[in-house]
Design an enzyme around this catalytic site. Structure first.
Site, PDB file in Angstrom:
ATOM      1  N   GLU A  75      -2.694   4.263  52.218  1.00  0.00           N
ATOM      2  CA  GLU A  75      -3.132   3.245  51.266  1.00  0.00           C
ATOM      3  C   GLU A  75      -3.171   3.704  49.806  1.00  0.00           C
ATOM      4  O   GLU A  75      -4.255   3.844  49.210  1.00  0.00           O
ATOM      5  CB  GLU A  75      -4.510   2.698  51.661  1.00  0.00           C
ATOM      6  CG  GLU A  75      -4.510   2.005  53.007  1.00  0.00           C
ATOM      7  CD  GLU A  75      -5.859   1.361  53.342  1.00  0.00           C
ATOM      8  OE1 GLU A  75      -6.804   1.482  52.562  1.00  0.00           O
ATOM      9  OE2 GLU A  75      -5.943   0.717  54.397  1.00  0.00           O
ATOM     10  N   GLU A 111      -3.584   0.238  60.973  1.00  0.00           N
ATOM     11  CA  GLU A 111      -5.017  -0.058  60.966  1.00  0.00           C
ATOM     12  C   GLU A 111      -5.206  -1.562  61.034  1.00  0.00           C
ATOM     13  O   GLU A 111      -4.472  -2.319  60.380  1.00  0.00           O
ATOM     14  CB  GLU A 111      -5.713   0.435  59.675  1.00  0.00           C
ATOM     15  CG  GLU A 111      -5.955   1.920  59.621  1.00  0.00           C
ATOM     16  CD  GLU A 111      -6.692   2.348  58.353  1.00  0.00           C
ATOM     17  OE1 GLU A 111      -7.477   1.551  57.787  1.00  0.00           O
ATOM     18  OE2 GLU A 111      -6.460   3.493  57.928  1.00  0.00           O
TER      19      GLU A 111
HETATM   20  C1  PNW Z   1      -9.097   1.215  54.991  1.00  0.00           C
HETATM   21  N1  PNW Z   1      -9.601  -4.115  51.460  1.00  0.00           N
HETATM   22  O1  PNW Z   1      -9.442   0.943  53.646  1.00  0.00           O
HETATM   23  C2  PNW Z   1      -9.137   2.716  55.159  1.00  0.00           C
HETATM   24  O2  PNW Z   1      -7.863   3.231  55.442  1.00  0.00           O
HETATM   25  C3  PNW Z   1     -10.137   3.208  56.148  1.00  0.00           C
HETATM   26  O3  PNW Z   1     -10.434   4.546  55.897  1.00  0.00           O
HETATM   27  C4  PNW Z   1     -11.377   2.331  56.132  1.00  0.00           C
HETATM   28  O4  PNW Z   1     -12.426   2.817  56.900  1.00  0.00           O
HETATM   29  C5  PNW Z   1     -10.940   0.958  56.613  1.00  0.00           C
HETATM   30  O5  PNW Z   1      -9.879   0.446  55.837  1.00  0.00           O
HETATM   31  C6  PNW Z   1     -12.069  -0.084  56.622  1.00  0.00           C
HETATM   32  O6  PNW Z   1     -12.512  -0.312  55.324  1.00  0.00           O
HETATM   33  C7  PNW Z   1      -9.456  -0.335  53.144  1.00  0.00           C
HETATM   34  O7  PNW Z   1     -10.285  -4.306  50.443  1.00  0.00           O
HETATM   35  C8  PNW Z   1     -10.339  -0.603  52.125  1.00  0.00           C
HETATM   36  O8  PNW Z   1      -9.018  -5.093  52.023  1.00  0.00           O
HETATM   37  C9  PNW Z   1     -10.386  -1.858  51.558  1.00  0.00           C
HETATM   38  C10 PNW Z   1      -9.544  -2.846  52.024  1.00  0.00           C
HETATM   39  C11 PNW Z   1      -8.658  -2.586  53.043  1.00  0.00           C
HETATM   40  C12 PNW Z   1      -8.631  -1.319  53.609  1.00  0.00           C
END
Ligand code: PNW
Length: 476
Positions: free
Chosen positions: A175, A369
């Site tokens: 990401e 994910e």
């Molecule tokens: C991911 N959004 O981050 C990460 O890869 C993980 O480490 C994390 O635990 C997981 O999602 C859950 O949050 C994101 O704003 C953070 O849509 C924010 C977003 C998406 C993914």
């Protein structure tokens, strides 16, 4: 082939043979043991220990203690019946200062982990960078410094040498959007900067880090499959008026990372203050970033909705969209949300997979994910009845099947997460796991959703909604 099962249980739909069923975690979120065996500090140690950054002052000091519970974790994965486990390497465990001397004890942990996984028939999928940059590198500029990208290539080289004979699938970076957006624009993740100039440099260098890691892995492991994971965020315009804003946000959040990898260019529509300055882009950089990959990893959680709105008179569910006066972000009241406030829209995954199929020229796509936080708790009987998570999984896997039916090469699905863990700025209050973690003791308990996911992984069949009762009955 149509995914409607031929002769399966009533209404069940079947995934193709060879579809990979996995779960994911990342190093800082689960390992704990931050001072063990020569690990150096990461930006997340510093950020989490700075008051005000993380909910309730939680840190990853202990997390799920996976560093000391390797056997527990592998047993849990084995009982879950999954074919693959995606985890990440803590850079400061392997190279405590970011570069220089390798810390053999840190490397040994990952060697034990991949060996135990393979011994149990679980394919290790290694993410080289999932956000825990060595603090020493942040002190040299972090992702604003080109050198960090080169050093990510060195880390990948060290890992390929140490683990490459046992690891056939690699993720370069996780990401880039969140690395840049939360790390350098909103400051809601480590290293907590709020500076568009820094962000524009970080965009180029995190992508370059992907390029260097890909190059290093490729050079040593010609048979490995290698790709990045990204979290493209769908922006849906609900009216004509908000379409220009949706296009601008798509460039700023998505195309800025997708275009360099798939086309070797930054999008023309990118706002000027985020465009990586020409002076940072050296000859060969865009070729390195757009070098062929073997798969693309999609992390999907939620879409966004935009509509015209009055900033000085916001309605329920509305929020301003900076830089786009007259446009608001909006959550339609009929759309259910998770406790993160994220809209639950499985159809968004189908549309995203179809888009990425086209953008990538038909590359294999893995959902690396997908998952949801819920207010899970242990019942007096000691179970966790997380039916909203089961519905979430059912919906999103249905969407993945719809994409398969539309001709998209969806090769696997990794649920986020194997277990509750340190959810970054939210700390431990947000539970994403298929297993409940009692953080005071470290005890793990399979949630109801773990039983559901186990059936999926073992049969490759998504049961019709009433099939759930059969799953529950089978579990008794
Ligand atoms: C991911 N959004 O981050 C990460 O890869 C993980 O480490 C994390 O635990 C997981 O999602 C859950 O949050 C994101 O704003 C953070 O849509 C924010 C977003 C998406 C993914």
């Amino acid at each position: 082939m149509n995914s409607l099962a031929q002769g399966g249980s009533g209404g069940a739909r079947r995934f193709p043979d060879g579809f990979v069923w996995g779960v994911g975690t990342s190093s800082y979120q689960v390992e704990g043991a931050v001072a063990a065996d020569g690990r150096g500090p990461s930006i997340w140690d510093v950020y989490a220990h700075t008051p005000g950054n993380v909910n309730r002052g939680d840190t990853g000091d202990l997390a799920c203690d996976s560093y000391n519970r390797l056997e527990d974790d592998v047993r849990m994965l084995s009982e879950l019946g999954v074919g693959a486990y995606r985890f990440s390497v803590s850079w400061p465990r392997v190279l405590p200062g970011g570069d220089g001397a390798v810390n053999q004890l840190g490397l040994d942990y990952y060697r034990r982990l991949v060996d135990a996984l393979n011994a149990n028939g679980i394919r290790p999928v290694v993410t080289v960078y999932h956000w825990d940059l060595p603090q020493a590198l942040d002190e040299r500029g972090g992702w604003t410094n080109r050198e960090t990208a080169k050093l990510l290539g060195e880390l990948a080289h060290v890992l390929a040498e140490a683990l490459g004979d046992q690891v056939s699938m690699w993720v370069t970076i996780n990401e880039p959007l969140q690395v840049v957006h939360q790390g350098y624009i909103t400051g809601t993740h480590a290293p907590g900067r709020r500076d568009l100039g820094m962000a524009s440099a970080a965009i180029h260098h995190i992508l370059l880090g992907h390029g260097y890691a890909l190059q290093a892995l490729r050079a040593q492991l010609p048979d490995a499959v290698i790709g990045p994971t990204m979290d493209p965020q769908p922006f849906n315009a609900l009216d004509e008026q908000s379409k220009p804003a949706a296009d601008a946000l798509d460039a700023e959040y998505n195309r800025v990372y997708l275009d360099p990898v798939f086309r070797g260019t930054y999008p023309a529509a990118l706002r000027a203050d985020l465009r990586p300055p020409e002076i940072l882009i050296e000859d060969g950089d865009m070729e390195l970033i757009s070098a062929p990959i073997d798969f693309f990893g999609v992390n999907y959680y939620r879409p966004h909705y935009l509509r015209g709105g009055d900033w000085s008179d916001l309605r329920q569910g509305e929020d301003v969209v900076a830089g786009h006066p007259g446009t608001v972000r909006y959550v339609p009241p009929e759309v259910p949300c998770t406790v993160m406030g994220w809209p639950i829209v499985p159809a968004g995954l189908r549309a995203l997979l179809i888009r990425l199929h086209a953008e990538s020229g038909g590359l294999p796509l893995y959902v690396t994910e997908n998952g949801c936080a819920a207010d899970d708790y242990l019942t007096p009987e000691g179970t966790v009845e997380d039916h909203e998570r089961i519905a979430f999984i059912r919906g999103h896997l249905g969407a993945a099947l719809d994409a398969l039916d539309a001709g998209v090469n969806v090769a696997g699905y990794f649920h986020w997460s194997l277990m509750d863990n340190f959810e970054w700025a939210e700390g431990y209050r947000r539970r994403f796991g298929l297993h409940y973690v009692e953080f005071a003791s470290g005890r793990r308990v399979a949630k109801r959703s773990a039983q559901f996911y186990r059936q999926l992984a073992l049969t490759g069949e998504l049961p019709a909604a009433d099939g759930e009762l059969a799953v529950a009955a089978a579990a008794r």
